[in-house]
Design an enzyme around this catalytic site. Structure first.
Site, PDB file in Angstrom:
ATOM      1  N   ASP A 124      -2.695  -7.993  -4.955  1.00 62.72           N
ATOM      2  CA  ASP A 124      -3.074  -6.748  -4.326  1.00 62.72           C
ATOM      3  C   ASP A 124      -3.603  -5.736  -5.327  1.00 62.72           C
ATOM      4  OD1 ASP A 124      -3.369  -5.304  -2.080  1.00 62.72           O
ATOM      5  OD2 ASP A 124      -1.235  -5.042  -1.648  1.00 62.72           O
ATOM      6  N   CYS A 174       0.792  -1.237   0.000  1.00 63.90           N
ATOM      7  CA  CYS A 174       0.000   0.000   0.000  1.00 63.90           C
ATOM      8  C   CYS A 174       0.826   1.291   0.000  1.00 63.90           C
ATOM      9  CB  CYS A 174      -0.989   0.026   1.157  1.00 63.90           C
ATOM     10  SG  CYS A 174      -1.257  -1.525   1.974  1.00 63.90           S
ATOM     11  N   LYS A 196     -14.801  -3.312   6.716  1.00 58.07           N
ATOM     12  CA  LYS A 196     -14.335  -4.248   5.687  1.00 58.07           C
ATOM     13  C   LYS A 196     -15.308  -5.387   5.450  1.00 58.07           C
ATOM     14  CE  LYS A 196     -11.730  -7.136   8.859  1.00 58.07           C
ATOM     15  NZ  LYS A 196     -10.622  -8.023   9.079  1.00 58.07           N
ATOM     16  N   ARG A 198       7.097 -10.800   5.879  1.00 55.43           N
ATOM     17  CA  ARG A 198       6.794 -10.546   7.291  1.00 55.43           C
ATOM     18  C   ARG A 198       7.373 -11.682   8.106  1.00 55.43           C
ATOM     19  NH1 ARG A 198       0.452  -9.274   6.334  1.00 55.43           N
ATOM     20  NH2 ARG A 198       0.806  -7.781   4.644  1.00 55.43           N
ATOM     21  N   GLN A 248       0.885 -11.065  -2.673  1.00 55.00           N
ATOM     22  CA  GLN A 248      -0.531 -10.703  -2.595  1.00 55.00           C
ATOM     23  C   GLN A 248      -1.042 -10.353  -3.982  1.00 55.00           C
ATOM     24  OE1 GLN A 248       0.058  -7.421   0.196  1.00 55.00           O
ATOM     25  NE2 GLN A 248      -1.164  -8.539   1.681  1.00 55.00           N
ATOM     26  N   HIS A 282      -5.196  -1.413  -5.049  1.00 59.82           N
ATOM     27  CA  HIS A 282      -5.724  -0.312  -4.247  1.00 59.82           C
ATOM     28  C   HIS A 282      -6.590   0.560  -5.125  1.00 59.82           C
ATOM     29  CE1 HIS A 282      -2.255  -1.723  -1.914  1.00 59.82           C
ATOM     30  NE2 HIS A 282      -3.136  -1.589  -0.940  1.00 59.82           N
ATOM     31  N   HIS A 315      -8.438  -1.318  -0.059  1.00 56.72           N
ATOM     32  CA  HIS A 315      -7.498  -2.414  -0.314  1.00 56.72           C
ATOM     33  C   HIS A 315      -8.337  -3.634  -0.647  1.00 56.72           C
ATOM     34  CE1 HIS A 315      -4.470  -0.408   2.468  1.00 56.72           C
ATOM     35  NE2 HIS A 315      -5.593   0.052   2.946  1.00 56.72           N
TER      36      HIS A 315
HETATM   37 ZN   LIG Z   1      -3.169  -2.438   0.903  1.00 55.62          ZN
END
Ligand SMILES: [Zn+2]
Ligand SMILES: [Zn+2]
Length: 646
Positions: A386, A337, A472, A366, A384, A388, A518
């Protein structure tokens, strides 16, 4: 008299001090026999605990999640009682319920416990259960609690007590065993009719590698023998489908201690599978107006200080990468992000540019403790899917609807037909911890609820489960053998646009703050593929299978024909291989079946002479003889339709 409101809205009057069990009995004796606990004003209580004020009451049975949790937690106490019988002096850590069953972490001192000892513990538990021991709750002062466990010599319980406040400490006793516990518990041990202690593992006290390793004993219990039997069948099936086992057998991925634990190595077949999935989602995202971006694997410390991730991951994750430049520090990217926020800022944005949808298959790192690592589901580096979405507050609903469509398209294409969604909203009362204006929150919460309803999702709403920065929507799927997995998430964020000072020029010519959303339909490639492997037991649909077709010549003399066939299939974008081993055809077929390759082409004298192929389907057997063009047509049609493998 007090008023008790039942779930159907009916209000009944009782003497103060009435228990949930009394209320159940006033309804029917049959019901009372099933009551395990009760939710009093939304809090789970012992069924026998006196109620002294007006309250709402919901009786909890085995059919309720909280009923099961209470049942399993009580079973952990029963296990402890049995342990104390065989291992006097045993010390107890935590013994919580889980998704399916319970465990207790114990310190056996210099005594040892082996798998074969579990049977005698089960037997003892069963014996104790049959005596219908009542779980008695007792409020106790901190001083008395300390005294009790000091005399008993259990430093773990003393450590737990140390963190509790006087006035909130309770003991529960069943039979001769007393535990520090906030409860609640089932009325008595007699409800537990079937017991299985499943395995033993090691677990650090308080999950900290610096602490002593305790023995974790897992178990599961049921109110009848039949359910235990069904559960054991399911466990067997789950073992066969374990993605770690299949990943090795199908040569999809591997781990190497030398590379580092928790860092998956994708083997050629696994990489092919993963690339298929990625292309599939990329295509769907392109069609929905997403724009691809690519960002580096590391980022400057300042990036994560701005985003707040330094505070969250800095100390507890991978440590900074230093450079020859004094004081310069980079971090492995824990999230994509912040990078995407910086991309947003590369040019001035107007309301006409929104929604801006930036997508990246971004790999993040992580740190996870060694003991927490598990196949592809808990790793230290993962990718991910991912994206945005930067939009105006009034666009949140439409964006949610589009993402829901995308998630459902993914689920349907991979035959996840049983799914639910959880909507996580603010706490109804305490709203002090949330960032962002009430107006925007109301708008976003309403948007999620409406978007889910309009898309016909089966949802549950959880108040107080929202992150401090936004509400969410999470998707849960049930796999082919009924297990629940959390997959995709859509998360509204008012925090990062604030921290990165993101703006757009509105129609009014003034600066406004965009909303950031996200979203990741798969969650991560690693976790999703793990779930997919277990869901389809390694039998991937044809469009995903790393090897779609195996060519099996009956003898060496058909090899030239096989080679020619292979190149025809390759030209048609079909992933095929030849089994040119000097083996009997029976063995070749068996091995290909085990490798879960969906289609086999057997080549013998007849096929070669007639320029044809004999088709076999994995798990289905002979499909007859056809021409090569017809076969190619059949494969392409099935791939295009993304039909699931029945
Ligand atoms: Zn994100
Ligand atoms: Zn307890």
């Amino acid at each position: 008299m007090i008023k008790i409101t039942l779930p159907d809205g009916a209000v009944k009057e009782f003497e103060a001090g009435v228990s949930a069990m009394d209320v159940a009995k006033s309804i029917s004796e049959g019901l009372a026999r099933k009551v395990l606990a009760a939710a009093i004003n939304g809090q789970v209580w012992d069924a026998a605990r006196p109620i002294n004020e007006d309250a709402s009451l919901q009786l909890l049975t085995w059919n309720d999640n909280e009923g099961k949790t209470t049942f399993w937690h009580s079973s952990a106490h029963l296990l402890a009682e049995a342990l104390e019988f065989y291992y006097p002096g045993v010390k107890f850590g935590y013994g919580p319920p889980g998704e399916k069953g319970f465990y207790y972490d114990v310190d056996l001192g210099d005594q040892t416990l082996k798998e074969e000892d579990l049977a005698k513990l089960e037997k003892k538990m069963m014996e104790l259960a049959k005596t219908n021991e009542v779980f008695e709750r007792k409020e106790i002062t901190k001083a008395d609690a300390v005294k009790y466990f000091t005399e008993k010599g259990d430093q773990y319980k003393l450590e737990i007590i140390d963190r509790l406040n006087d006035g909130e400490i309770t003991f529960y006793t069943q039979g001769g065993f007393t535990d520090l516990c906030r409860g609640p518990h089932i009325p008595n041990t007699g409800f537990i009719k079937a017991i299985k202690l499943t395995n033993i593992a090691g677990a650090y006290w308080l999950n900290d590698e610096k602490n002593k390793m305790l023995t974790r004993i897992y178990g599961v219990t049921f109110p009848n023998a039949k359910e235990l039997e069904e559960h054991m069948v399911l466990l067997e099936e789950a073992k066969k489908r374990d993605h770690r086992k299949l990943g090795k057998e199908l040569e999809l991925f591997a781990f190497s201690e030398k590379v580092g634990m928790g860092l998956p190595l994708w083997l050629p077949k696994g990489a092919m599978l993963r690339e298929r999935l990625q292309q599939f989602l990329q295509k769907a995202q392109m069609d929905s107006g997403y724009l691809p971006v690519i960002t580096p694997h590391i980022g400057h410390k300042n990036l994560y200080v701005t985003s707040g991730h330094y505070e969250k991951y800095g100390k507890d994750s991978f440590q900074p990468i230093k450079t020859p430049q004094e004081g310069e520090e980079f971090f492995l990217k824990p999230m994509n992000c912040p990078h995407h926020c910086e991309i947003y800022k590369t040019s001035p944005r107007s309301y006409k540019d929104l929604p801006l949808r930036l997508a990246e298959f971004g790999t993040v790192y992580r740190y996870e403790q060694h003991g927490e690592l598990h196949g592809l589901t808990r790793v230290r580096g993962f990718t991910q899917d991912d994206a945005h979405l930067f939009c105006m507050p009034n666009q949140v609903k439409d964006e949610f609807k589009k993402v829901i469509d995308l998630v459902l398209y993914v689920f349907n294409s991979l035959s996840f037909t049983d799914y639910t969604a959880q909507i996580s909203l603010r706490d109804k009362v305490d709203r002090s911890k949330y960032i962002g204006t009430d107006e925007n929150w109301d708008l976003a919460e309403q948007a999620i609820i409406e978007a889910s309803a309009e898309k016909g999702l089966k949802t549950v709403i959880e108040y107080g489960e929202a992150a401090f920065y936004g509400p969410k929507l999470d998707f849960m799927v049930r796999d082919a053998i009924g297990r629940k997995w959390q997959l995709g998430t859509i998360q509204v964020d008012y925090n990062l646009p604030e921290r990165f000072d993101l703006t757009y020029i509105g129609e009014d010519n003034a600066k406004h703050r965009p909303v950031m959303v996200h979203r990741a339909p798969f969650g991560s490639m690693e976790r999703f593929i793990a779930v997919l492997i277990e869901h389809c037991a390694g039998k991937f649909p044809l469009w995903l299978a790393p090897t779609q077709v195996k060519i099996l010549p009956i003898s060496d003399k058909f090899l030239p024909y096989a080679e020619n066939l292979l190149s025809q299939l390759k030209n048609a974008d079909i992933r095929a291989e030849i089994d040119d081993r000097n083996e009997k055809i029976g063995k070749k077929i068996r091995d290909t079946e085990l490798a879960k390759v969906p289609l086999m082409l057997v080549l013998g004298e007849k096929e070669v002479n007639e320029n044809k192929v004999a088709i076999r389907r994995q798990g289905k057997g002979d499909l007859g003889v056809t021409t090569i063009p017809e076969f190619i047509e059949m494969v392409n049609e099935e791939v295009k339709s993304k039909r699931a493998f029945e």
